[in-house]
Motif scaffolding. Structure first.
Motif, PDB file in Angstrom:
ATOM      1  N   ALA A  20       0.947  -1.205   0.112  1.00 29.17           N
ATOM      2  CA  ALA A  20       0.060  -0.121  -0.043  1.00 29.17           C
ATOM      3  C   ALA A  20       0.682   1.149  -0.129  1.00 29.17           C
ATOM      4  CB  ALA A  20      -0.892   0.038   1.201  1.00 29.17           C
ATOM      5  N   PRO A  21       1.971   1.259   0.712  1.00 31.94           N
ATOM      6  CA  PRO A  21       2.828   2.641   0.877  1.00 31.94           C
ATOM      7  C   PRO A  21       3.124   2.847  -0.643  1.00 31.94           C
ATOM      8  CG  PRO A  21       3.151   1.391   2.793  1.00 31.94           C
ATOM      9  CD  PRO A  21       2.389   0.459   1.787  1.00 31.94           C
ATOM     10  N   LEU A  22       3.573   1.847  -1.190  1.00 32.27           N
ATOM     11  CA  LEU A  22       4.065   2.110  -2.786  1.00 32.27           C
ATOM     12  C   LEU A  22       3.320   2.749  -3.685  1.00 32.27           C
ATOM     13  CD1 LEU A  22       5.647  -1.428  -3.039  1.00 32.27           C
ATOM     14  CD2 LEU A  22       6.835   0.766  -2.415  1.00 32.27           C
ATOM     15  N   LYS A  23       1.882   2.853  -3.535  1.00 31.59           N
ATOM     16  CA  LYS A  23       1.062   3.548  -4.267  1.00 31.59           C
ATOM     17  C   LYS A  23       1.455   5.082  -4.256  1.00 31.59           C
ATOM     18  CE  LYS A  23      -2.709   4.610  -0.800  1.00 31.59           C
ATOM     19  NZ  LYS A  23      -4.260   4.452  -0.643  1.00 31.59           N
ATOM     20  N   TYR A  24       2.188   5.514  -3.179  1.00 30.20           N
ATOM     21  CA  TYR A  24       2.559   6.991  -3.206  1.00 30.20           C
ATOM     22  C   TYR A  24       3.587   7.443  -4.195  1.00 30.20           C
ATOM     23  CZ  TYR A  24      -0.411   7.389   1.111  1.00 30.20           C
ATOM     24  OH  TYR A  24      -1.550   7.319   1.882  1.00 30.20           O
ATOM     25  N   LEU A  25       3.964   6.095  -4.912  1.00 33.34           N
ATOM     26  CA  LEU A  25       5.141   6.579  -5.912  1.00 33.34           C
ATOM     27  C   LEU A  25       4.408   7.262  -6.983  1.00 33.34           C
ATOM     28  CD1 LEU A  25       6.529   2.698  -6.556  1.00 33.34           C
ATOM     29  CD2 LEU A  25       7.879   4.884  -5.693  1.00 33.34           C
ATOM     30  N   GLU A  26       3.099   7.480  -7.248  1.00 33.02           N
ATOM     31  CA  GLU A  26       2.724   8.113  -8.018  1.00 33.02           C
ATOM     32  C   GLU A  26       2.753   9.520  -7.879  1.00 33.02           C
ATOM     33  OE1 GLU A  26      -2.009   9.580  -9.451  1.00 33.02           O
ATOM     34  OE2 GLU A  26      -1.793   7.924  -8.169  1.00 33.02           O
ATOM     35  N   VAL A  27       2.947  10.027  -6.474  1.00 30.36           N
ATOM     36  CA  VAL A  27       3.109  11.415  -6.136  1.00 30.36           C
ATOM     37  C   VAL A  27       4.529  11.704  -6.694  1.00 30.36           C
ATOM     38  CG1 VAL A  27       3.312  13.269  -4.449  1.00 30.36           C
ATOM     39  CG2 VAL A  27       1.635  11.380  -4.269  1.00 30.36           C
ATOM     40  N   ILE A  28       5.484  10.994  -6.566  1.00 23.85           N
ATOM     41  CA  ILE A  28       6.893  11.233  -6.997  1.00 23.85           C
ATOM     42  C   ILE A  28       6.703  11.414  -8.495  1.00 23.85           C
ATOM     43  CG2 ILE A  28       9.182  10.631  -6.974  1.00 23.85           C
ATOM     44  CD1 ILE A  28       8.294   8.858  -4.405  1.00 23.85           C
ATOM     45  N   VAL A  29       6.258  10.426  -9.057  1.00 27.09           N
ATOM     46  CA  VAL A  29       6.223  10.413 -10.580  1.00 27.09           C
ATOM     47  C   VAL A  29       5.565  11.634 -11.238  1.00 27.09           C
ATOM     48  CG1 VAL A  29       5.605   9.300 -12.713  1.00 27.09           C
ATOM     49  CG2 VAL A  29       6.491   7.764 -10.989  1.00 27.09           C
ATOM     50  N   VAL A  30       4.329  12.220 -10.423  1.00 24.72           N
ATOM     51  CA  VAL A  30       3.655  13.149 -11.046  1.00 24.72           C
ATOM     52  C   VAL A  30       4.473  14.297 -10.683  1.00 24.72           C
ATOM     53  CG1 VAL A  30       2.149  13.703  -9.154  1.00 24.72           C
ATOM     54  CG2 VAL A  30       1.145  13.694 -11.631  1.00 24.72           C
ATOM     55  N   ILE A  31       5.085  14.362  -9.740  1.00 24.69           N
ATOM     56  CA  ILE A  31       5.714  15.578  -9.537  1.00 24.69           C
ATOM     57  C   ILE A  31       6.990  16.115 -10.516  1.00 24.69           C
ATOM     58  CG2 ILE A  31       7.569  16.650  -7.963  1.00 24.69           C
ATOM     59  CD1 ILE A  31       5.756  15.723  -5.594  1.00 24.69           C
ATOM     60  N   ILE A  32       7.594  14.785 -10.829  1.00 29.72           N
ATOM     61  CA  ILE A  32       8.784  14.752 -11.937  1.00 29.72           C
ATOM     62  C   ILE A  32       8.071  15.065 -13.228  1.00 29.72           C
ATOM     63  CG2 ILE A  32      10.197  13.358 -13.123  1.00 29.72           C
ATOM     64  CD1 ILE A  32      10.740  11.761 -10.529  1.00 29.72           C
ATOM     65  N   ILE A  33       6.991  14.547 -13.477  1.00 28.25           N
ATOM     66  CA  ILE A  33       6.192  14.913 -14.926  1.00 28.25           C
ATOM     67  C   ILE A  33       5.947  16.488 -14.796  1.00 28.25           C
ATOM     68  CG2 ILE A  33       4.215  14.446 -16.335  1.00 28.25           C
ATOM     69  CD1 ILE A  33       4.397  11.500 -15.528  1.00 28.25           C
ATOM     70  N   GLY A  34       5.199  16.924 -13.602  1.00 27.29           N
ATOM     71  CA  GLY A  34       4.903  18.195 -13.543  1.00 27.29           C
ATOM     72  C   GLY A  34       5.950  19.239 -13.850  1.00 27.29           C
ATOM     73  N   ALA A  35       7.114  19.052 -13.286  1.00 27.18           N
ATOM     74  CA  ALA A  35       8.343  19.935 -13.395  1.00 27.18           C
ATOM     75  C   ALA A  35       8.997  19.788 -14.983  1.00 27.18           C
ATOM     76  CB  ALA A  35       9.160  19.589 -12.285  1.00 27.18           C
ATOM     77  N   ALA A  36       8.877  18.822 -15.426  1.00 27.23           N
ATOM     78  CA  ALA A  36       9.506  18.409 -16.805  1.00 27.23           C
ATOM     79  C   ALA A  36       8.547  18.899 -17.775  1.00 27.23           C
ATOM     80  CB  ALA A  36       9.782  17.003 -17.179  1.00 27.23           C
ATOM     81  N   TRP A  37       7.220  18.749 -17.688  1.00 25.02           N
ATOM     82  CA  TRP A  37       6.284  18.700 -18.895  1.00 25.02           C
ATOM     83  C   TRP A  37       5.610  20.127 -18.731  1.00 25.02           C
ATOM     84  CZ3 TRP A  37       1.708  14.986 -20.132  1.00 25.02           C
ATOM     85  CH2 TRP A  37       1.280  15.305 -21.404  1.00 25.02           C
ATOM     86  N   PHE A  38       5.107  20.681 -17.297  1.00 23.42           N
ATOM     87  CA  PHE A  38       4.643  21.953 -17.272  1.00 23.42           C
ATOM     88  C   PHE A  38       5.332  23.040 -16.553  1.00 23.42           C
ATOM     89  CE2 PHE A  38       1.325  18.511 -17.055  1.00 23.42           C
ATOM     90  CZ  PHE A  38       0.703  18.803 -17.957  1.00 23.42           C
ATOM     91  N   ASN A  39       6.643  22.729 -16.400  1.00 24.50           N
ATOM     92  CA  ASN A  39       7.736  23.619 -15.804  1.00 24.50           C
ATOM     93  C   ASN A  39       7.155  24.087 -14.376  1.00 24.50           C
ATOM     94  OD1 ASN A  39       9.299  23.553 -17.886  1.00 24.50           O
ATOM     95  ND2 ASN A  39       7.918  25.019 -19.171  1.00 24.50           N
ATOM     96  N   GLU A  40       6.481  23.294 -13.678  1.00 17.37           N
ATOM     97  CA  GLU A  40       5.890  23.465 -12.295  1.00 17.37           C
ATOM     98  C   GLU A  40       7.326  23.472 -11.473  1.00 17.37           C
ATOM     99  OE1 GLU A  40       1.499  21.322 -12.876  1.00 17.37           O
ATOM    100  OE2 GLU A  40       3.026  20.441 -11.625  1.00 17.37           O
ATOM    101  N   ILE A  41       7.050  24.520 -10.501  1.00 12.54           N
ATOM    102  CA  ILE A  41       8.182  24.646  -9.642  1.00 12.54           C
ATOM    103  C   ILE A  41       7.574  24.282  -8.273  1.00 12.54           C
ATOM    104  CG2 ILE A  41       9.748  26.468  -8.480  1.00 12.54           C
ATOM    105  CD1 ILE A  41       9.807  28.015 -10.889  1.00 12.54           C
TER     106      ILE A  41
END
Length: 280
Positions: A231-252
């Motif tokens: 169950a704790p591994l489902k929070y991998l989504e948060v890490i992946v989506v933060i990386i995508i947000g920074a790379a794709w949408f230039n989110e800081i």
């Protein structure tokens, strides 16, 4: 730990993360149209499997299934709409506070007890939310309200699913939800329908496919190993989506934002461990 459950959870996290990123990318469409297309791909998969395995489409607990589907539509609509106002990583992180609301609802509706350490963990997670709100670069008030509503309704959904227990096939639960989303999204988007280009249509239809892949591999991961480990591994989504947000949408994401996210993830992950130990 076996590597396959971890791989399954990683595939699930990546699928959900890219689905959320695509929703963020498609914000030129109304949220209702996005919900409509999000439902199509998954609805096709669930309907085919239900028919193939001779499972009743109507299920056993129709009132609970309808309530779960209705709340699911509210939750996903608010979540998708929040992506117009918030960074995708922040929105996903705040939605993961839903276990706090699930525990509170379960306390009153299912008479499930909450240990003192769980209350402390919930307090830490809430502190993480406050840190993101106050020091994370400022959050849009409407976006924050939408994501909190999404988290609250998602928490209630967890309680409804637990109340149904094993009396309902998971495919039937998902099918009800996707059918309601299909009808709701279709009706609500009629007045402001926007014809997508060929590329946009592919992206819109892929939402349901990515959502189904994420759900499927998350289920396989839970079936392959103990809940408190997986169950704790489902929070991998948060890490992946933060990386995508920074790379794709230039989110800081400043240090305070990341600290808030870390508090939410770590405290709720440990809560899963505590809860699983309590059930043994």
């Amino acid at each position: 730990m076996q590597y396959k459950p971890v791989l399954y959870m990683l595939v699930s996290a990546i699928s959900f993360a890219f689905m959320n990123a695509l929703v963020k990318h498609l914000t030129n469409f109304s949220v209702y149209q996005v919900v409509f297309f999000r439902s199509i791909g998954t609805l096709v998969f669930t309907s085919v499997f239900i028919a193939k395995n001779n499972i009743s489409f109507l299920g056993n607990n129709k009132k609970l299934l309808i309530a779960r589907a209705f709340l699911g539509v509210v939750s996903i609509t608010c979540f998708f709409e929040s992506l117009k106002y918030l960074p995708v990583g922040t929105s996903v992180s705040l939605r993961y506070t839903s276990p706090i609301f699930a525990a509170i609802f379960a306390l009153f509706l299912l008479k499930e007890k909450i240990k003192l350490i769980q209350w402390l963990l919930f307090l830490l997670a809430f502190l993480g939310v406050l840190i993101i709100k106050q020091f994370g670069g400022g959050l849009h008030e409407i976006g924050l309200l939408l994501i909190i509503i999404s988290a609250i309704t998602l928490g209630f959904i967890f309680v409804l699913i637990r109340k149904m227990g094993s009396t309902e096939n998971p495919l039937v639960i998902i099918n009800y939800f996707m059918l309601f989303a299909f009808i709701f999204g279709g009706i609500m988007s009629v007045s402001n329908w926007q014809n997508p280009t060929s590329n946009e249509l592919i992206l819109l239809l892929s939402l349901g496919v990515l959502g189904y892949i994420g759900q499927y591999y998350m289920t396989k991961a839970f079936q392959a190993n103990e809940t408190n480990i997986i169950a704790p591994l489902k929070y991998l989504e948060v890490i992946v989506v933060i990386i995508i947000g920074a790379a794709w949408f230039n989110e800081i994401y400043n240090v305070w934002s990341l600290l808030g996210v870390l508090l939410i993830i770590s405290s709720l992950s440990f809560n899963i461990y505590v809860k699983s130990k309590k059930q043994k």
